[in-house]
Design a protein around this motif. Structure first.
Motif, PDB file in Angstrom:
ATOM      1  N   VAL A 129       8.860   2.323 -10.133  1.00  0.00           N
ATOM      2  CA  VAL A 129       7.401   2.491 -10.196  1.00  0.00           C
ATOM      3  C   VAL A 129       6.800   1.409 -11.090  1.00  0.00           C
ATOM      4  O   VAL A 129       7.477   0.855 -11.946  1.00  0.00           O
ATOM      5  CB  VAL A 129       6.993   3.880 -10.751  1.00  0.00           C
ATOM      6  CG1 VAL A 129       7.303   4.965  -9.760  1.00  0.00           C
ATOM      7  CG2 VAL A 129       7.681   4.143 -12.071  1.00  0.00           C
ATOM      8  N   ASP A 136       9.181   3.430  -5.390  1.00  0.00           N
ATOM      9  CA  ASP A 136       8.570   4.743  -5.262  1.00  0.00           C
ATOM     10  C   ASP A 136       7.048   4.621  -5.229  1.00  0.00           C
ATOM     11  O   ASP A 136       6.408   4.479  -6.258  1.00  0.00           O
ATOM     12  CB  ASP A 136       9.031   5.598  -6.456  1.00  0.00           C
ATOM     13  CG  ASP A 136       8.772   7.069  -6.213  1.00  0.00           C
ATOM     14  OD1 ASP A 136       8.286   7.404  -5.109  1.00  0.00           O
ATOM     15  OD2 ASP A 136       9.033   7.864  -7.130  1.00  0.00           O
ATOM     16  N   ARG A 137       6.492   4.649  -4.043  1.00  0.00           N
ATOM     17  CA  ARG A 137       5.039   4.655  -3.850  1.00  0.00           C
ATOM     18  C   ARG A 137       4.324   3.586  -4.676  1.00  0.00           C
ATOM     19  O   ARG A 137       3.448   3.887  -5.487  1.00  0.00           O
ATOM     20  CB  ARG A 137       4.478   6.035  -4.172  1.00  0.00           C
ATOM     21  CG  ARG A 137       5.192   7.131  -3.414  1.00  0.00           C
ATOM     22  CD  ARG A 137       4.451   8.414  -3.462  1.00  0.00           C
ATOM     23  NE  ARG A 137       3.124   8.274  -2.885  1.00  0.00           N
ATOM     24  CZ  ARG A 137       2.280   9.294  -2.713  1.00  0.00           C
ATOM     25  NH1 ARG A 137       2.630  10.497  -3.086  1.00  0.00           N
ATOM     26  NH2 ARG A 137       1.106   9.096  -2.177  1.00  0.00           N
ATOM     27  N   VAL A 138       4.721   2.362  -4.440  1.00  0.00           N
ATOM     28  CA  VAL A 138       4.135   1.254  -5.192  1.00  0.00           C
ATOM     29  C   VAL A 138       2.939   0.685  -4.452  1.00  0.00           C
ATOM     30  O   VAL A 138       3.012   0.421  -3.251  1.00  0.00           O
ATOM     31  CB  VAL A 138       5.185   0.153  -5.426  1.00  0.00           C
ATOM     32  CG1 VAL A 138       4.513  -1.156  -5.847  1.00  0.00           C
ATOM     33  CG2 VAL A 138       6.186   0.600  -6.479  1.00  0.00           C
ATOM     34  N   SER A 139       1.851   0.542  -5.159  1.00  0.00           N
ATOM     35  CA  SER A 139       0.702  -0.163  -4.609  1.00  0.00           C
ATOM     36  C   SER A 139       0.431  -1.375  -5.492  1.00  0.00           C
ATOM     37  O   SER A 139       0.350  -1.247  -6.715  1.00  0.00           O
ATOM     38  CB  SER A 139      -0.531   0.739  -4.577  1.00  0.00           C
ATOM     39  OG  SER A 139      -0.343   1.777  -3.645  1.00  0.00           O
ATOM     40  N   ASP A 187       0.841  -1.179   0.000  1.00  0.00           N
ATOM     41  CA  ASP A 187       0.000   0.000   0.000  1.00  0.00           C
ATOM     42  C   ASP A 187       0.884   1.240   0.000  1.00  0.00           C
ATOM     43  O   ASP A 187       1.430   1.624   1.027  1.00  0.00           O
ATOM     44  CB  ASP A 187      -0.896  -0.052   1.253  1.00  0.00           C
ATOM     45  CG  ASP A 187      -1.950   1.033   1.227  1.00  0.00           C
ATOM     46  OD1 ASP A 187      -2.060   1.719   0.187  1.00  0.00           O
ATOM     47  OD2 ASP A 187      -2.650   1.187   2.240  1.00  0.00           O
ATOM     48  N   ASP A 188       1.096   1.798  -1.181  1.00  0.00           N
ATOM     49  CA  ASP A 188       1.845   3.052  -1.285  1.00  0.00           C
ATOM     50  C   ASP A 188       3.260   2.915  -0.688  1.00  0.00           C
ATOM     51  O   ASP A 188       3.737   3.788   0.024  1.00  0.00           O
ATOM     52  CB  ASP A 188       1.075   4.151  -0.545  1.00  0.00           C
ATOM     53  CG  ASP A 188       1.348   5.517  -1.159  1.00  0.00           C
ATOM     54  OD1 ASP A 188       1.740   5.566  -2.342  1.00  0.00           O
ATOM     55  OD2 ASP A 188       1.188   6.525  -0.446  1.00  0.00           O
ATOM     56  N   VAL A 189       3.916   1.811  -1.020  1.00  0.00           N
ATOM     57  CA  VAL A 189       5.200   1.499  -0.373  1.00  0.00           C
ATOM     58  C   VAL A 189       6.361   2.247  -1.031  1.00  0.00           C
ATOM     59  O   VAL A 189       6.486   2.281  -2.254  1.00  0.00           O
ATOM     60  CB  VAL A 189       5.468  -0.019  -0.426  1.00  0.00           C
ATOM     61  CG1 VAL A 189       6.880  -0.335   0.043  1.00  0.00           C
ATOM     62  CG2 VAL A 189       4.446  -0.759   0.418  1.00  0.00           C
ATOM     63  N   THR A 190       7.188   2.853  -0.200  1.00  0.00           N
ATOM     64  CA  THR A 190       8.399   3.511  -0.667  1.00  0.00           C
ATOM     65  C   THR A 190       9.593   2.926   0.078  1.00  0.00           C
ATOM     66  O   THR A 190       9.529   2.713   1.287  1.00  0.00           O
ATOM     67  CB  THR A 190       8.328   5.023  -0.394  1.00  0.00           C
ATOM     68  OG1 THR A 190       7.198   5.556  -1.083  1.00  0.00           O
ATOM     69  CG2 THR A 190       9.581   5.738  -0.883  1.00  0.00           C
ATOM     70  N   GLY A 217       7.987   4.358   3.664  1.00  0.00           N
ATOM     71  CA  GLY A 217       6.651   4.922   3.509  1.00  0.00           C
ATOM     72  C   GLY A 217       5.674   3.843   3.096  1.00  0.00           C
ATOM     73  O   GLY A 217       6.057   2.867   2.456  1.00  0.00           O
ATOM     74  N   GLY A 218       4.439   3.977   3.488  1.00  0.00           N
ATOM     75  CA  GLY A 218       3.424   3.018   3.101  1.00  0.00           C
ATOM     76  C   GLY A 218       3.396   1.800   4.003  1.00  0.00           C
ATOM     77  O   GLY A 218       4.131   1.725   4.989  1.00  0.00           O
ATOM     78  N   ARG A 219       2.529   0.842   3.659  1.00  0.00           N
ATOM     79  CA  ARG A 219       2.372  -0.333   4.505  1.00  0.00           C
ATOM     80  C   ARG A 219       2.340  -1.591   3.650  1.00  0.00           C
ATOM     81  O   ARG A 219       1.943  -1.559   2.493  1.00  0.00           O
ATOM     82  CB  ARG A 219       1.065  -0.227   5.290  1.00  0.00           C
ATOM     83  CG  ARG A 219       1.074   0.885   6.326  1.00  0.00           C
ATOM     84  CD  ARG A 219      -0.260   0.963   7.009  1.00  0.00           C
ATOM     85  NE  ARG A 219      -1.348   1.047   6.040  1.00  0.00           N
ATOM     86  CZ  ARG A 219      -2.632   0.862   6.339  1.00  0.00           C
ATOM     87  NH1 ARG A 219      -2.984   0.565   7.568  1.00  0.00           N
ATOM     88  NH2 ARG A 219      -3.566   0.966   5.414  1.00  0.00           N
TER      89      ARG A 219
END
Ligand SMILES: Nc1ncnc2c1ncn2[C@@H]1O[C@H](COP(=O)(O)OP(=O)(O)OP(=O)(O)O)[C@@H](O)[C@H]1O
Ligand code: SF4
Ligand SMILES: [Mg+2]
Lengths: 251, 639
Positions: A212, A20-23, A7-10, A57-59
């Motif tokens: 990404v 970079d903000r991978v979901s 979930d929005d992993v960085t 970042g993210g979970r």
């Protein structure tokens, strides 16, 4: 059945943003393929899930709860790319597999289980006492696979596990992967650079580049009708994809 | 393992150092038992005497025999040195592994502390501890032990860091194995060798430090005595009896040297890898020379043969007799031809390539009835001319180019070295050629890239640079062993294209080893299929799909998924396991896995015989129809 969700992993290493903000979601009992060039962050994403890379970042959630990265029970297992570095040279292969068995079994049960797992990956259980140095790369990767299955995982991340395997075992492993997925309801994040392999195993595919995810969708749709240039480039590079150079084989 | 330790004993220095060390240790045990009384016998009539028949090294101020005292002192001296070393090792291990056990941040603190401690001169630390712990043997042991700890801590830390980054540690962590357990089960066993070696060397150092401390009066106190104490006492009477100082001095020197040299030679012995200690191989039976007309033809064709290999065998000593992973391989490569070698892992592909380039190291053994590169017999003894030929006419490309380059040297320099070494070019023109070669393998801005280090190249660039390195000479043959396995598809395509282009431009022959039939089928003209150390089929690449005759080849082809594989069917798999080279069955090696196997197959080994133009096959039932059901019979069991 378990669902693995990024979930929005960085993930950052110093100034470098590797992921970079991978979901991305691996639905319960499904296989999601992750393709992309090396350095695109595929492995980093995988390592983040098992707690080997720092998530900045993210979970990362397993059935809505954070993935346990402490304690003996590890419902998320990973198989590594390099079979030369993923086995302890000082340990027999049987010991390596046994180490990953969940605790609380008798000695004999453990041995029987190790034998079963080695047999499962087409290794001679009689070789359980052998050190990895005596095995070829392909054989080592089979041991690594057996070790991951030993933990009785709900989700497995397979990081380029077939890139070092022989075709004969690759076929068997891919069959195994599909069988497991169907019968055990194992969820799988299958990282590979081989599109033909991903196509065969995964119902969904995500294409990663530069940290990404550039494209994602059902495998047949993405491969038949790629929406991103990079996906097209990947498709063109598949060996045998130029029909002129290679006659189609008849089944 | 034992074999490796045994190899230590094979150098003269190793033998001498070991003998000396053992002698010192034996003396430490027996000397006090045998000579304590002699050493303590007071002879007041013979005080401070020089060497004589009764007292070879003279006597001290109480008339006691110096030589006996020196011998007896061996035990205390060695004990103290070992105790101090043990303290240093244990404390060093605790310090060095603290970072691993505690995690990142506390680990950093510990390592900073170690760095500061290491920077202090050891003797200063020892003096400091001697003051803290008091003057005497205990204080000295602690002092020297703790003074040695930071260095061991640093060593341990470095070694641990090397192991920590390996995937098997990650795998154990993912399996939920605790950090302490990982440390004990995985890390320590893998760093034990260098630690033991350094501990041995450390013991030698401790011995000297002890002598130093005791000599300064900070060590062992009367009435006990070690070498340092004897030295301290002896110095005061050095003008009366020089031997009273020389005897213990020599003892310190010899024992210290023994430990040091022993450690050094162990380090050297272990460093060189798995050589030595293996019983000599029984002579290999003369290779069977089968009639292979196709090869015969090509011999007549003569000059356009780049590589001609016949009955190649590679043998290693094994626990139960010699193991032969390559069992009589014959093939030839013509100028400009691209030959693929496919087969399962362990089938002997790499060893065949290594044998051709004379890279099979001890204790492996290569036999062949013919092994010609450009008409030169490679079986002859290693000579300068031969190395020259191999260096310039044959290029090897390996799977992992990172390990083939020296990480501490610039790429340009490494390429240039080849030309300087083999072609005798001088520095500048060699470097110019290196840049040119980098350009020829399509590395952009080759001038700038040549000044970079290997780690600054991407995987694909390194692989191309490796090919460029092979092109420094004028190779007639490139042997590429899984050159693209570690690469991305897009990069793989570039590398394969590059090999193809080089081949077309310069008529260079290519032997491409791969387990990927698809790649080989696409790049090569001809494909050799290997199984259990033999070539079982030699066929045109175009014939791979559809016209392959050997059941193994057919299974291999069917086992690879491609972009139009039927997703509803399981992939064809080859049942059973590859043959273990230590245990090759009689008859056809593939029989146990072959759907066509008959009685004959299990007793008689089929020879590689012609089966049409440019096609050879080794199978009694070549081309017979295979029931697809049977090919798929192996059900993968599910737990
Ligand atoms: N130094 C050695 N000592 C003993 N056996 C060896 C040695 N090197 C290789 N072997 C054995 O020889 C056999 C063939 O090895 P080789 O490396 O040629 O296989 P390969 O076909 O290249 O396999 P892969 O596809 O895994 O690279 C293997 O069973 C291997 O265990
Ligand atoms: S010789 Fe017999 S066992 Fe061997 S491959 Fe041919 S049919 Fe199979
Ligand atoms: Mg190989």
């Amino acid at each position: 059945m378990s669902e693995l969700r990024f979930d929005d992993v960085t993930v950052r290493y110093g100034h470098l943003t590797a992921v970079d903000r991978v979901s991305l979601t691996v639905p319960a009992g499904q296989v999601v393929g992750l393709v992309g060039e090396s350095g695109s962050g595929k492995s980093t994403l995988a390592r983040a899930a098992v707690g080997l890379a720092p998530v900045s970042g993210g979970r990362i959630l397993l059935d809505g709860r954070p993935v346990p990265t402490r304690g003996r029970r590890r419902p998320l297992q990973m198989v590594f790319q390099d079979p030369y570095s993923s086995l302890d040279p000082r340990m027999s292969i049987g010991e390596s597999v046994a180490e990953a068995l969940p605790p609380g079994r008798s000695r004999d049960e453990r041995r029987a289980e190790v034998y079963r797992l080695l047999e499962l990956v087409h290794l001679d259980p009689g070789k359980a006492a052998v050190r990895p140095a005596l095995l070829s790369g392909g054989q080592r990767q089979r041991v690594a696979l057996a070790r991951a299955l030993a933990g009785d995982p709900q989700v497995v991340i397979a990081d380029e596990i077939t890139s070092a395997l022989d075709v004969s075992i690759q076929g068997a492993v891919l069959n195994l992967v599909r069988e497991l997925q169907r019968e055990l309801g194992l969820s799988l994040l299958f990282i590979s650079h081989n599109l033909a392999v991903v196509r065969y195993v995964a119902s969904h595919v995500a294409v990663m580049r530069g940290g990404v995810i550039v494209e994602e969708g059902p495998t047949d749709r993405v491969l038949a009708d790629p929406g991103h240039d990079y996906t097209r480039e990947l498709l063109a590079a598949v060996p045998g994809s130029t029909p002129s150079s290679r006659p189609r084989r008849t089944p | 393992m034992i074999r490796r330790w045994r190899s230590v004993l094979r150098t003269p220095l190793g033998i001498a150092a070991t003998a000396l060390t053992v002698a010192v240790l034996v003396l430490a045990v027996v000397a006090p038992i045998l000579w304590t009384d002699d050493a303590n016998a007071v002879d007041t009539g013979n005080i401070l005497a020089g060497p004589s028949g009764d007292h070879w090294a003279g006597t001290d101020n109480l008339g006691r025999d110096i030589l006996f005292r020196t011998l007896v002192a061996t035990r205390l001296s060695v004990e103290l040195a070992l105790a101090a070393t043990a303290i240093a090792v244990v404390a060093g291990l605790v310090l060095g592994t603290a970072g691993f056990v505690l995690g990142r941040r506390p680990g950093r603190l510990v390592s900073a502390a170690i760095n500061i401690a290491v920077a202090f001169p050891g003797i200063l630390l020892a003096l400091f501890f001697a003051v803290v712990f008091g003057v005497g043997a205990t204080g000295a042991v602690l002092a020297i032990g703790f003074a040695g700890a930071p260095a061991f801590g640093r060593l341990t830390q470095t070694l641990v860091a090397g192991i920590e980054s390996r995937d098997f540690i990650s795998a154990a962590r993912i399996a939920g194995v605790g950090r302490l357990r990982i440390l004990v089960r995985h890390v320590l066993p893998n760093i034990s060798e260098p630690l033991v070696v350094n501990a041995t060397i450390g013991a030698g150092g401790a011995l000297l430090s002890f002598a130093g401390l005791s000599f300064l009066g900070l060590g062992v106190q009367q009435p006990r005595y070690d070498w340092g104490r004897l030295l301290f006492d002896g110095i005061s009477s050095i003008y009366v009896n020089p031997a009273s100082a020389l005897a213990p001095g020599a003892a310190v020197l010899i024992a210290g040297l023994a430990f040091n040299l022993f450690g050094e030679s162990v380090a050297k012995g272990l460093g060189v890898g798995v050589v030595g200690g293996i019983p000599a191989l029984p002579p290999v039976v003369p290779t069977l020379v089968t009639d292979e007309p196709l090869i015969e033809e090509s011999h007549q064709a003569g000059t356009d043969l780049v590589l001609d290999v016949r009955d190649l065998e590679v043998t290693f000593p094994g626990a139960r007799g010699p193991i032969r992973p390559v069992r009589g391989v014959s093939f030839a490569v013509r100028r400009g031809e691209a030959v693929g070698v496919v087969g399962e892992s362990g089938s002997g592909k790499s060893l065949t390539a290594l044998a051709v380039s004379r890279l099979v190291g001890e204790p492996g053994r290569v036999d062949a009835s013919r092994l010609d590169l450009l008409g030169t017999d490679l079986r002859a003894r290693d000579s300068r001319a031969q190395r020259q030929l191999l260096g310039t006419s044959l290029a090897m490309v390996f799977q992992d180019p990172m390990t083939s380059f020296n990480p501490t040297r610039r790429m340009g320099g490494q390429l240039a070295e080849v030309a300087r070494h083999h072609q005798g070019l001088e520095r500048r023109s060699a470097l110019a050629r290196a840049v040119d070669r980098l350009r020829s393998v399509r590395i952009s801005e080759p001038e700038r890239r040549a000044r970079q280090y290997p780690h600054e190249f991407s995987g694909g660039m390194r692989q191309r640079a490796m090919i460029g390195m092979g092109l420094m000479g004028n190779p007639a043959l490139i042997i590429a062993d899984e050159p693209t396995t570690a690469l991305d598809v897009t990069v793989q395509l570039q590398v394969l294209d590059l090999l193809q282009a080089i081949r077309e431009a310069d008529g260079v022959a290519l032997v491409l080893i791969s387990h990927d039939v698809t790649v080989v089928g696409e790049v090569c003209d001809r494909v050799l299929v290997m199984y259990a150390g033999r070539i079982v089929e030699d066929l045109p690449a175009a014939a791979l799909s559809g016209e392959a005759l050997h059941p193994y080849t057919r299974a291999l082809v069917a086992a690879v998924p491609d972009m139009d594989t039927d997703l509803d069917q399981p992939l064809a798999v080859i049942p059973g396991r590859p043959v273990d080279p230590a245990d090759v069955p009689p008859g056809c090696a593939y029989a146990a896995r072959c759907p066509l196997a008959s009685e004959r197959c299990r007793v008689e080994d089929p020879a590689l015989v012609p089966a049409g133009p440019g096609h050879r096959v080794a199978c009694w039932h070549a081309g017979e129809p295979i029931d697809i059901e049977i090919a798929d019979r192996e059900e993968v069991r599910v737990p």
